[in-house]
Write a protein that holds these residues in place. Structure first.
Motif, PDB file in Angstrom:
ATOM      1  N   LYS A 149       0.823  -1.218   0.000  1.00 42.96           N
ATOM      2  CA  LYS A 149       0.000   0.000   0.000  1.00 42.96           C
ATOM      3  C   LYS A 149       0.854   1.264   0.000  1.00 42.96           C
ATOM      4  CE  LYS A 149      -2.658   3.234   2.451  1.00 42.96           C
ATOM      5  NZ  LYS A 149      -2.377   4.186   3.545  1.00 42.96           N
ATOM      6  N   GLU A 150       1.832   1.343   0.909  1.00 42.12           N
ATOM      7  CA  GLU A 150       2.599   2.573   1.066  1.00 42.12           C
ATOM      8  C   GLU A 150       4.100   2.324   0.885  1.00 42.12           C
ATOM      9  OE1 GLU A 150       0.779   5.767   3.886  1.00 42.12           O
ATOM     10  OE2 GLU A 150       0.768   3.885   4.996  1.00 42.12           O
ATOM     11  N   PRO A 151       4.583   2.278  -0.337  1.00 36.82           N
ATOM     12  CA  PRO A 151       6.035   2.102  -0.534  1.00 36.82           C
ATOM     13  C   PRO A 151       6.845   3.347  -0.196  1.00 36.82           C
ATOM     14  CG  PRO A 151       4.914   2.331  -2.650  1.00 36.82           C
ATOM     15  CD  PRO A 151       3.833   2.215  -1.620  1.00 36.82           C
ATOM     16  N   HIS A 152       6.230   4.523  -0.207  1.00 34.88           N
ATOM     17  CA  HIS A 152       6.916   5.794   0.076  1.00 34.88           C
ATOM     18  C   HIS A 152       8.185   5.938  -0.772  1.00 34.88           C
ATOM     19  CE1 HIS A 152       4.299   6.741   3.436  1.00 34.88           C
ATOM     20  NE2 HIS A 152       4.522   5.556   3.966  1.00 34.88           N
ATOM     21  N   TRP A 153       8.093   5.522  -2.014  1.00 38.48           N
ATOM     22  CA  TRP A 153       9.290   5.543  -2.859  1.00 38.48           C
ATOM     23  C   TRP A 153       9.585   6.939  -3.398  1.00 38.48           C
ATOM     24  CZ3 TRP A 153      10.690   6.498  -7.992  1.00 38.48           C
ATOM     25  CH2 TRP A 153      11.981   6.053  -8.353  1.00 38.48           C
ATOM     26  N   TRP A 154       8.581   7.639  -3.857  1.00 41.53           N
ATOM     27  CA  TRP A 154       8.807   8.947  -4.483  1.00 41.53           C
ATOM     28  C   TRP A 154       9.330   9.985  -3.496  1.00 41.53           C
ATOM     29  CZ3 TRP A 154       8.694   9.361  -9.643  1.00 41.53           C
ATOM     30  CH2 TRP A 154       8.000   8.387 -10.361  1.00 41.53           C
ATOM     31  N   THR A 155       9.016   9.829  -2.236  1.00 48.70           N
ATOM     32  CA  THR A 155       9.376  10.848  -1.253  1.00 48.70           C
ATOM     33  C   THR A 155      10.556  10.461  -0.366  1.00 48.70           C
ATOM     34  OG1 THR A 155       7.706   9.928   0.252  1.00 48.70           O
ATOM     35  CG2 THR A 155       7.037  11.777  -1.139  1.00 48.70           C
ATOM     36  N   ARG A 156      10.822   9.179  -0.202  1.00 46.54           N
ATOM     37  CA  ARG A 156      11.831   8.779   0.772  1.00 46.54           C
ATOM     38  C   ARG A 156      12.811   7.735   0.250  1.00 46.54           C
ATOM     39  NH1 ARG A 156       7.312   8.152   5.622  1.00 46.54           N
ATOM     40  NH2 ARG A 156       6.566  10.313   5.505  1.00 46.54           N
ATOM     41  N   LYS A 157      12.305   6.565  -0.097  1.00 46.09           N
ATOM     42  CA  LYS A 157      13.203   5.426  -0.342  1.00 46.09           C
ATOM     43  C   LYS A 157      14.093   5.611  -1.565  1.00 46.09           C
ATOM     44  CE  LYS A 157      10.610   1.879   2.135  1.00 46.09           C
ATOM     45  NZ  LYS A 157       9.441   2.603   2.592  1.00 46.09           N
ATOM     46  N   ARG A 158      13.652   6.321  -2.572  1.00 45.27           N
ATOM     47  CA  ARG A 158      14.535   6.500  -3.728  1.00 45.27           C
ATOM     48  C   ARG A 158      15.717   7.388  -3.386  1.00 45.27           C
ATOM     49  NH1 ARG A 158      14.093  10.630  -7.675  1.00 45.27           N
ATOM     50  NH2 ARG A 158      12.818  12.413  -7.053  1.00 45.27           N
ATOM     51  N   PHE A 159      15.578   8.173  -2.306  1.00 43.15           N
ATOM     52  CA  PHE A 159      16.675   9.018  -1.838  1.00 43.15           C
ATOM     53  C   PHE A 159      17.541   8.306  -0.803  1.00 43.15           C
ATOM     54  CE2 PHE A 159      13.265  12.040  -2.967  1.00 43.15           C
ATOM     55  CZ  PHE A 159      13.929  12.766  -3.943  1.00 43.15           C
ATOM     56  N   GLY A 160      17.116   7.124  -0.362  1.00 42.25           N
ATOM     57  CA  GLY A 160      17.907   6.378   0.616  1.00 42.25           C
ATOM     58  C   GLY A 160      17.409   6.489   2.037  1.00 42.25           C
ATOM     59  N   TYR A 161      16.189   7.031   2.224  1.00 44.84           N
ATOM     60  CA  TYR A 161      15.637   7.208   3.564  1.00 44.84           C
ATOM     61  C   TYR A 161      14.405   6.332   3.747  1.00 44.84           C
ATOM     62  CZ  TYR A 161      18.685  11.263   3.985  1.00 44.84           C
ATOM     63  OH  TYR A 161      19.775  12.076   4.042  1.00 44.84           O
ATOM     64  N   ILE A 162      14.362   5.629   4.853  1.00 49.00           N
ATOM     65  CA  ILE A 162      13.183   4.860   5.224  1.00 49.00           C
ATOM     66  C   ILE A 162      12.432   5.621   6.314  1.00 49.00           C
ATOM     67  CG2 ILE A 162      12.342   2.682   6.181  1.00 49.00           C
ATOM     68  CD1 ILE A 162      14.826   1.358   4.933  1.00 49.00           C
ATOM     69  N   ARG A 163      13.179   5.992   7.352  1.00 48.86           N
ATOM     70  CA  ARG A 163      12.690   6.928   8.366  1.00 48.86           C
ATOM     71  C   ARG A 163      13.775   7.974   8.549  1.00 48.86           C
ATOM     72  NH1 ARG A 163      10.865   1.958  10.019  1.00 48.86           N
ATOM     73  NH2 ARG A 163       8.623   1.807  10.459  1.00 48.86           N
ATOM     74  N   PHE A 164      13.390   9.229   8.417  1.00 50.99           N
ATOM     75  CA  PHE A 164      14.384  10.291   8.427  1.00 50.99           C
ATOM     76  C   PHE A 164      15.171  10.335   9.724  1.00 50.99           C
ATOM     77  CE2 PHE A 164      11.486  12.068   5.138  1.00 50.99           C
ATOM     78  CZ  PHE A 164      12.409  12.127   4.109  1.00 50.99           C
ATOM     79  N   LYS A 165      14.530   9.987  10.835  1.00 48.65           N
ATOM     80  CA  LYS A 165      15.223  10.061  12.121  1.00 48.65           C
ATOM     81  C   LYS A 165      16.368   9.052  12.211  1.00 48.65           C
ATOM     82  CE  LYS A 165      11.978   7.006  14.554  1.00 48.65           C
ATOM     83  NZ  LYS A 165      11.025   6.909  15.693  1.00 48.65           N
ATOM     84  N   LYS A 166      16.337   8.024  11.350  1.00 51.67           N
ATOM     85  CA  LYS A 166      17.410   7.026  11.352  1.00 51.67           C
ATOM     86  C   LYS A 166      18.515   7.382  10.373  1.00 51.67           C
ATOM     87  CE  LYS A 166      14.676   3.083  12.943  1.00 51.67           C
ATOM     88  NZ  LYS A 166      14.277   1.681  12.677  1.00 51.67           N
ATOM     89  N   GLY A 167      18.341   8.479   9.644  1.00 43.09           N
ATOM     90  CA  GLY A 167      19.371   8.916   8.715  1.00 43.09           C
ATOM     91  C   GLY A 167      19.376   8.122   7.418  1.00 43.09           C
ATOM     92  N   PHE A 168      20.366   8.427   6.586  1.00 44.71           N
ATOM     93  CA  PHE A 168      20.500   7.756   5.295  1.00 44.71           C
ATOM     94  C   PHE A 168      20.812   6.282   5.512  1.00 44.71           C
ATOM     95  CE2 PHE A 168      22.921   6.207   1.702  1.00 44.71           C
ATOM     96  CZ  PHE A 168      22.190   6.663   0.608  1.00 44.71           C
ATOM     97  N   GLN A 169      20.094   5.414   4.750  1.00 44.24           N
ATOM     98  CA  GLN A 169      20.331   3.975   4.855  1.00 44.24           C
ATOM     99  C   GLN A 169      20.765   3.379   3.525  1.00 44.24           C
ATOM    100  OE1 GLN A 169      16.463   3.448   7.290  1.00 44.24           O
ATOM    101  NE2 GLN A 169      17.799   1.881   8.133  1.00 44.24           N
ATOM    102  N   GLU A 170      19.863   3.244   2.593  1.00 46.44           N
ATOM    103  CA  GLU A 170      20.232   2.754   1.271  1.00 46.44           C
ATOM    104  C   GLU A 170      19.169   3.165   0.271  1.00 46.44           C
ATOM    105  OE1 GLU A 170      20.201  -1.466   0.797  1.00 46.44           O
ATOM    106  OE2 GLU A 170      18.531  -1.764   2.180  1.00 46.44           O
ATOM    107  N   ARG A 171      19.605   3.453  -0.934  1.00 46.80           N
ATOM    108  CA  ARG A 171      18.673   3.856  -1.985  1.00 46.80           C
ATOM    109  C   ARG A 171      17.939   2.640  -2.540  1.00 46.80           C
ATOM    110  NH1 ARG A 171      19.714   9.094  -3.985  1.00 46.80           N
ATOM    111  NH2 ARG A 171      21.688   9.992  -3.228  1.00 46.80           N
ATOM    112  N   PHE A 172      16.667   2.832  -2.794  1.00 48.03           N
ATOM    113  CA  PHE A 172      15.869   1.813  -3.461  1.00 48.03           C
ATOM    114  C   PHE A 172      15.780   2.208  -4.936  1.00 48.03           C
ATOM    115  CE2 PHE A 172      13.331  -0.490  -0.019  1.00 48.03           C
ATOM    116  CZ  PHE A 172      14.199  -0.106   1.007  1.00 48.03           C
TER     117      PHE A 172
END
Length: 536
Positions: free
Chosen positions: A261-284
């Motif tokens: 339902k909510e991949p949050h790809w356009w706003t977060r995961k394509r930039f490498g963020y899953i939760r901003f408070k955890k910082g950069f993780q990996e780009r999808f």
């Protein structure tokens, strides 16, 4: 906006849970005995000794008290004095030493009752008339200059090289053929980031892996697979019924092949963020996102190949997703690039969606922003929730926003990441007209369907028909229509949150007046008075 060069905003993503007014206080403070260094009650006190006069006697005669304890006590007093002095001296310059605030710290009254909350407003704690005037005077600054498409593409050339400029004409969903390279027996979903983090999607990948050969076709001696983007996007807002709508749509034969339902790809995961408070993780990568719609693509390809049982025709299957962050969340730009010369994001999520998919269908679900904020607070706050705590947080947020608005444009404050992080509740998410207007500057009005949760709840059948007509789905059989309307509501308020009751009348009054100018503008651009909501 630059996080590094901002004049008043914090340049770090800070946890603001250490503010003085958020520190836990016990109800029986001052009612229980506390033993200190100068506790002169002695367990071996002689019988008949005057207890009331004993402490005074010991103060006079220091021989009955350990000199070590006295020295420790005095050193503690000196240390406490020095710490308090440093706080007072640094207060106006840098704020509290243990936290960073985007604006000079302002004391927040801790509300303990509805009466106290009302009195705080009566004393002019927040000048609502001035604030509303500031919001109205800033409306002319909300227009946005749409970036040039070339500039959008240059931000990520590889992403745009994967998606073609045109889609297959005879298929309803935006699909195309992607040439396969390498061994067809290679696992196409082995490194998909969504499958590595989602057990349910991993199971979907296991199913698709067994059927992957059905999605492969030969064209002029080359092998291709069918790829698809979403036919529609439910883009927001949080706590406005997006989850319930999406799960009802999944009951339709044309939409049941959608997965997350909510991949949050356009706003977060394509930039490498899953939760901003955890910082950069990996780009999808874009390929991982496209895999989310492979189940639909496989079934579309089966229909194209003529192997369908007849239950689903290829051009009737549509794809979709419902990330409730897509409407408003553009924080990734400030984390990745800093944007030293920008007061707001140079690019928004809709710029990228429109660049690859100018014909996308957009659905927005909204509700009374006052109720949305309280629901949001109850859902995302994990502990110590109360109507009084909510009121305290709302007051702080309104103050912070008013302070920002005195120096910056409305759009700059709405999109400001530091301000968003400083707010204890997500006040800006209810400023709907700013976000909706930005989407209308790039997509045509007929491409965007804006719904109210109140209408959805009051007349589900009618609202669903509006959605299905917008998507070009139907007519429905009686059986499917009955199952759609009888399905229990999803993601409703939890029982433990319902016990807390409604927000305080003072909070409702404050928020109603605060959101009124935003609602008026929204009703105007949509030409529908229902978006004023009753209190406006």
């Amino acid at each position: 906006m630059s996080l590094k060069h901002s004049k008043h905003w914090s340049h770090t993503h800070t946890d603001y849970s250490y503010r003085p007014h958020n520190l836990p206080l016990t109800d029986n403070c001052g009612k229980r005995s506390i033993r200190t260094f100068v506790d002169f009650r002695h367990t071996n006190m002689p019988e008949g000794l005057d207890i009331k006069g004993f402490p005074l006697l010991c103060l006079i005669n220091l021989t009955c008290v350990s000199k070590v304890k006295v020295v420790s006590f005095l050193l503690g007093l000196v240390l406490t004095f020095l710490i308090m002095a440093s706080y007072l001296l640094m207060w106006d310059r840098k704020g509290l030493l243990l936290s960073a605030f985007p604006h000079p710290f302002r004391p927040v009254v801790i509300m303990t009752s509805a009466t106290t909350a009302e009195n705080s407003l009566d004393r002019g704690f927040i000048d609502l008339k001035t604030l509303v005037k500031m919001i109205n005077s800033n409306e002319q600054n909300t227009s946005r200059k749409v970036p040039d498409k070339k500039d959008v593409i240059n931000t990520d050339p590889r992403f745009f090289s994967v998606i073609p400029r045109h889609f297959l004409p005879h298929i309803k969903s935006p699909c195309w053929y992607e040439e396969l390279s390498g061994d067809i027996g290679t696992d196409p979903y082995k490194n998909n980031r969504f499958s590595l983090r989602s057990k349910s999607f991993k199971n979907v990948c296991d199913h698709m892996r067994a059927r992957f050969h059905q999605n492969v076709c030969d064209i002029d001696g080359k092998r291709f697979r069918l790829r698809c983007l979403p036919y529609f996007y439910i883009i927001g807002q949080p706590k406005c019924g997006t989850t319930d709508l999406f799960h009802r749509l999944l009951m339709l034969p044309e939409l049941k092949f959608n997965t997350i339902k909510e991949p949050h790809w356009w706003t977060r995961k394509r930039f490498g963020y899953i939760r901003f408070k955890k910082g950069f993780q990996e780009r999808f990568p874009i390929e991982d996102y496209l895999d989310l719609f492979d189940l639909a693509a496989i079934n579309i390809q089966v229909g194209i190949s003529g192997n369908s049982s007849g239950e689903h025709i290829a051009n009737e299957i549509i794809t979709g997703e419902a990330s409730a962050s897509t409407l408003w969340d553009n924080q990734a730009w400030s984390y990745l690039h800093g944007n030293e010369e920008q007061t707001e994001p140079p690019f928004l999520a809709q710029d990228f969606i429109h660049a690859v998919q100018p014909g996308a269908n957009i659905i927005i679900m909204l509700r009374d922003p006052v109720e949305r904020l309280y629901s949001d607070y109850l859902y995302f706050t994990l502990a110590n929730k109360s109507a009084e705590d909510f009121h305290q947080k709302v007051v702080e947020c309104v103050q912070l926003f008013q302070s920002c608005l005195s120096e910056r444009s409305l759009r700059s404050c709405v999109y400001n990441t530091s301000l968003f992080n400083a707010m204890p509740v997500r006040l800006t998410l209810g400023m709907y007209f700013v976000f909706v207007l930005d989407w209308l500057t790039i997509f045509q009005r007929e491409q965007i369907l804006v719904l109210r949760l109140e209408d959805y709840a009051a007349n589900l059948r009618k609202t669903l028909k509006t959605v299905l007509d917008f998507l070009g789905v139907g007519p429905l059989s009686e059986q499917v229509e009955a199952s759609l309307t009888k399905r229990p509501m999803s993601n409703t308020r939890r029982a433990k949150d319902r016990i807390l009751g409604p927000m305080l009348p003072a909070t409702r009054n404050l928020l109603s007046q605060f959101y009124q100018p935003f609602n008026s503008k929204l009703a105007s651009i949509l030409n529908k008075k229902a978006f004023l909501w009753s209190y406006s």
